[in-house]
Scaffold this active site. Structure first.
Site, PDB file in Angstrom:
ATOM      1  N   CYS A 114       0.812  -1.229   0.000  1.00  0.00           N
ATOM      2  CA  CYS A 114       0.000   0.000   0.000  1.00  0.00           C
ATOM      3  C   CYS A 114       0.846   1.281   0.000  1.00  0.00           C
ATOM      4  O   CYS A 114       0.341   2.349  -0.329  1.00  0.00           O
ATOM      5  CB  CYS A 114      -0.964  -0.005   1.178  1.00  0.00           C
ATOM      6  SG  CYS A 114      -2.106  -1.386   1.112  1.00  0.00           S
ATOM      7  N   HIS A 252      -3.340   7.433   1.626  1.00  0.00           N
ATOM      8  CA  HIS A 252      -3.710   6.086   1.177  1.00  0.00           C
ATOM      9  C   HIS A 252      -5.114   5.809   1.709  1.00  0.00           C
ATOM     10  O   HIS A 252      -5.416   6.096   2.878  1.00  0.00           O
ATOM     11  CB  HIS A 252      -2.709   5.077   1.719  1.00  0.00           C
ATOM     12  CG  HIS A 252      -3.168   3.656   1.566  1.00  0.00           C
ATOM     13  ND1 HIS A 252      -3.669   3.177   0.367  1.00  0.00           N
ATOM     14  CD2 HIS A 252      -3.230   2.622   2.450  1.00  0.00           C
ATOM     15  CE1 HIS A 252      -4.008   1.913   0.537  1.00  0.00           C
ATOM     16  NE2 HIS A 252      -3.759   1.548   1.778  1.00  0.00           N
ATOM     17  N   ASN A 282     -10.024  -0.266  -0.286  1.00  0.00           N
ATOM     18  CA  ASN A 282      -8.563  -0.172  -0.293  1.00  0.00           C
ATOM     19  C   ASN A 282      -8.025  -0.778  -1.598  1.00  0.00           C
ATOM     20  O   ASN A 282      -8.088  -1.984  -1.792  1.00  0.00           O
ATOM     21  CB  ASN A 282      -8.020  -0.928   0.929  1.00  0.00           C
ATOM     22  CG  ASN A 282      -6.507  -0.825   1.045  1.00  0.00           C
ATOM     23  OD1 ASN A 282      -5.818  -0.401   0.117  1.00  0.00           O
ATOM     24  ND2 ASN A 282      -5.984  -1.222   2.193  1.00  0.00           N
TER      25      ASN A 282
HETATM   26  N1  COA Z   1     -18.529  -8.064   9.344  1.00  0.00           N
HETATM   27  C1  COA Z   1     -19.072  -8.253  10.546  1.00  0.00           C
HETATM   28  N2  COA Z   1     -18.332  -8.531  11.643  1.00  0.00           N
HETATM   29  C2  COA Z   1     -17.001  -8.615  11.477  1.00  0.00           C
HETATM   30  C3  COA Z   1     -16.381  -8.436  10.229  1.00  0.00           C
HETATM   31  C4  COA Z   1     -17.212  -8.156   9.141  1.00  0.00           C
HETATM   32  N3  COA Z   1     -16.718  -7.942   7.907  1.00  0.00           N
HETATM   33  N4  COA Z   1     -15.051  -8.579  10.382  1.00  0.00           N
HETATM   34  C5  COA Z   1     -14.830  -8.835  11.691  1.00  0.00           C
HETATM   35  N5  COA Z   1     -16.018  -8.877  12.341  1.00  0.00           N
HETATM   36  C6  COA Z   1     -16.266  -9.116  13.750  1.00  0.00           C
HETATM   37  C7  COA Z   1     -15.142  -9.864  14.409  1.00  0.00           C
HETATM   38  O1  COA Z   1     -15.276 -11.257  14.222  1.00  0.00           O
HETATM   39  C8  COA Z   1     -15.325  -9.469  15.864  1.00  0.00           C
HETATM   40  O2  COA Z   1     -16.355 -10.227  16.417  1.00  0.00           O
HETATM   41  P1  COA Z   1     -16.246 -10.769  17.929  1.00  0.00           P
HETATM   42  O3  COA Z   1     -16.149  -9.533  18.767  1.00  0.00           O
HETATM   43  O4  COA Z   1     -17.494 -11.543  18.078  1.00  0.00           O
HETATM   44  O5  COA Z   1     -14.985 -11.586  17.947  1.00  0.00           O
HETATM   45  C9  COA Z   1     -15.813  -8.035  15.763  1.00  0.00           C
HETATM   46  O6  COA Z   1     -16.330  -7.878  14.439  1.00  0.00           O
HETATM   47  C10 COA Z   1     -14.706  -7.034  15.996  1.00  0.00           C
HETATM   48  O7  COA Z   1     -13.617  -7.393  15.175  1.00  0.00           O
HETATM   49  P2  COA Z   1     -12.313  -6.593  15.196  1.00  0.00           P
HETATM   50  O8  COA Z   1     -11.331  -7.219  14.246  1.00  0.00           O
HETATM   51  O9  COA Z   1     -11.888  -6.350  16.592  1.00  0.00           O
HETATM   52  O10 COA Z   1     -12.837  -5.206  14.564  1.00  0.00           O
HETATM   53  P3  COA Z   1     -12.091  -3.861  14.415  1.00  0.00           P
HETATM   54  O11 COA Z   1     -12.849  -2.805  15.089  1.00  0.00           O
HETATM   55  O12 COA Z   1     -10.624  -3.981  14.711  1.00  0.00           O
HETATM   56  O13 COA Z   1     -12.257  -3.622  12.860  1.00  0.00           O
HETATM   57  C11 COA Z   1     -10.963  -3.709  10.850  1.00  0.00           C
HETATM   58  C12 COA Z   1     -11.665  -4.507  11.938  1.00  0.00           C
HETATM   59  C13 COA Z   1     -10.344  -4.695   9.885  1.00  0.00           C
HETATM   60  C14 COA Z   1     -12.003  -2.868  10.126  1.00  0.00           C
HETATM   61  C15 COA Z   1      -9.925  -2.800  11.522  1.00  0.00           C
HETATM   62  O14 COA Z   1      -9.111  -3.537  12.380  1.00  0.00           O
HETATM   63  C16 COA Z   1      -9.038  -2.129  10.514  1.00  0.00           C
HETATM   64  O15 COA Z   1      -9.492  -1.327   9.730  1.00  0.00           O
HETATM   65  N6  COA Z   1      -7.725  -2.410  10.530  1.00  0.00           N
HETATM   66  C17 COA Z   1      -6.803  -1.849   9.583  1.00  0.00           C
HETATM   67  C18 COA Z   1      -6.915  -2.625   8.326  1.00  0.00           C
HETATM   68  C19 COA Z   1      -6.235  -1.981   7.175  1.00  0.00           C
HETATM   69  O16 COA Z   1      -6.442  -0.828   6.927  1.00  0.00           O
HETATM   70  N7  COA Z   1      -5.419  -2.765   6.479  1.00  0.00           N
HETATM   71  C20 COA Z   1      -4.748  -2.355   5.319  1.00  0.00           C
HETATM   72  C21 COA Z   1      -3.641  -1.431   5.661  1.00  0.00           C
HETATM   73  S1  COA Z   1      -2.854  -0.951   4.224  1.00  0.00           S
END
Ligand code: COA
Length: 325
Positions: A114, A252, A282
């Protein structure tokens, strides 16, 4: 002093749009969850047979048209991608052939996921500043839909396909009437110790398969906010500028919450950021040049504006650049 200036931009998104509701038919998720956690509403998915080089070529052709140039006017193509057409040759040489850049110049790919566009921009900028080339086509192009595990709701909701391109040109008058214009500086970083937090679990040198995106979302989020904050401070300091001098943050486009926290860090109001993540998710290395193209096209970015680009990706890699338009 010689500087590189961005003289035109181009972008391409595949026709096929996949909404959050479409995704909810494939994995257990909802439009509300995706939009609230990421700001993403839809993503574009390349058609069957539509390769990374095809999207890159479309974006490049748009940038060439806008500049009134052809492939014959370009000395180098530097293409950032984590999803090349093939292991080799580089996707950039296919674009070279497609745009009719014949009998001269060179083309190669850069892989910094990225952060790839800023890495490619920095490379082209240095070729130009050293006097080795006059014009470069810098492209970010991705077909992430091919490396996504469509059963993993933690990652499949985040990514999409697309391409963006800019043309960089040497400007020897940067200290004259165009004082201070062009790429002011680029800042690149990586930390291989964190490569296990965001990666693809396959490749020609290991499993011999393409593999799929794997990510520890929470950790990536935490590192992204910290590292991008650091590199932005470094870029501002290197140019003796303040956050308040920035007209446009062109980040980004990974997640709207990450962009919001960067705005907060910089004490900038939301209207100073170019945000396109809702529309295409993304798109990795393609996201910054696509956002740039959108804001130039609609007239938001104007001559003299100070633009800050920043990114973070697998590796980890992270990077920033300050550009006076
Ligand atoms: N839909 C519904 N629920 C989802 C889900 C989806 N697509 N993906 C995860 N969940 C659930 C998880 O299983 C978890 O459930 P639980 O509490 O029962 O275990 C809950 O939602 C919370 O998950 P979590 O991973 O803690 O969520 P989060 O608030 O961290 O959000 C992201 C997840 C991926 C959106 C977030 O971590 C993020 O944006 N990270 C950066 C990712 C990124 O930008 N990557 C590329 C960088 S270049």
């Amino acid at each position: 002093m010689r500087r590189s200036r961005i003289i035109s931009c181009g972008a391409y998104l595949p026709e096929n749009v996949m909404s959050n509701d479409d995704l909810a038919k494939i994995v257990e998720t909802s439009n509300e969850w995706i939009e609230q956690r990421t700001g993403i509403k839809s993503r574009h998915i390349a058609a069957k047979g539509e390769a990374t080089s095809d999207m890159a070529t479309r974006a490049a052709q748009r940038a060439l048209e806008k500049a009134g140039l052809t492939g014959l006017d370009i000395d180098a193509i530097i293409l950032a991608t984590a999803t090349p057409d093939q292991t080799f040759p580089a996707t950039a040489v296919t674009v070279q052939d497609n745009i009719g850049m014949k009998d001269h110049g060179f083309a190669f790919d850069i892989q910094a996921v990225c952060s790839g566009f800023i890495y490619a921009l920095a490379t082209a900028d240095n070729f130009i500043k050293s006097g080795q080339i006059k014009r470069a086509l810098v492209i970010g192009a991705e077909r992430f839909s091919n490396i996504i595990d469509w059963t993993d709701r933690g990652t499949c909701v985040l990514f999409g396909d697309g391409a963006g391109a800019v043309i960089l040109e040497a400007d020897d008058t940067a200290q004259g009437t165009n004082k201070d214009s062009g790429i002011l500086s680029t800042h690149l970083h990586s930390e291989g110790a964190h490569r296990g937090l965001l990666y693809v679990d396959g490749g020609p040198g290991t499993t011999q398969t393409t593999g799929h995106v794997r990510m520890n979302g929470k950790e990536v989020f935490r590192h992204a906010v910290t590292r991008m904050g650091e590199v932005v401070a470094e870029a501002l300091q290197a140019n003796n500028l303040q956050a308040s001098d920035i007209q446009w943050l062109v980040p980004h486009q990974a997640n709207k919450r990450i962009i919001d926290s960067m705005l907060e860090k910089l004490h900038l109001p939301p209207e100073r950021a170019v945000i396109t993540v809702a529309q295409h998710g993304n798109t990795s290395a393609a996201s910054i040049p696509m956002a740039l193209a959108a804001a130039v096209e609609d007239g938001r970015i104007r001559r003299g504006d100070l633009i800050l680009m920043e990114a973070m990706g697998g590796g980890f890699t992270w990077a920033a650049s300050l550009v006076r338009w």
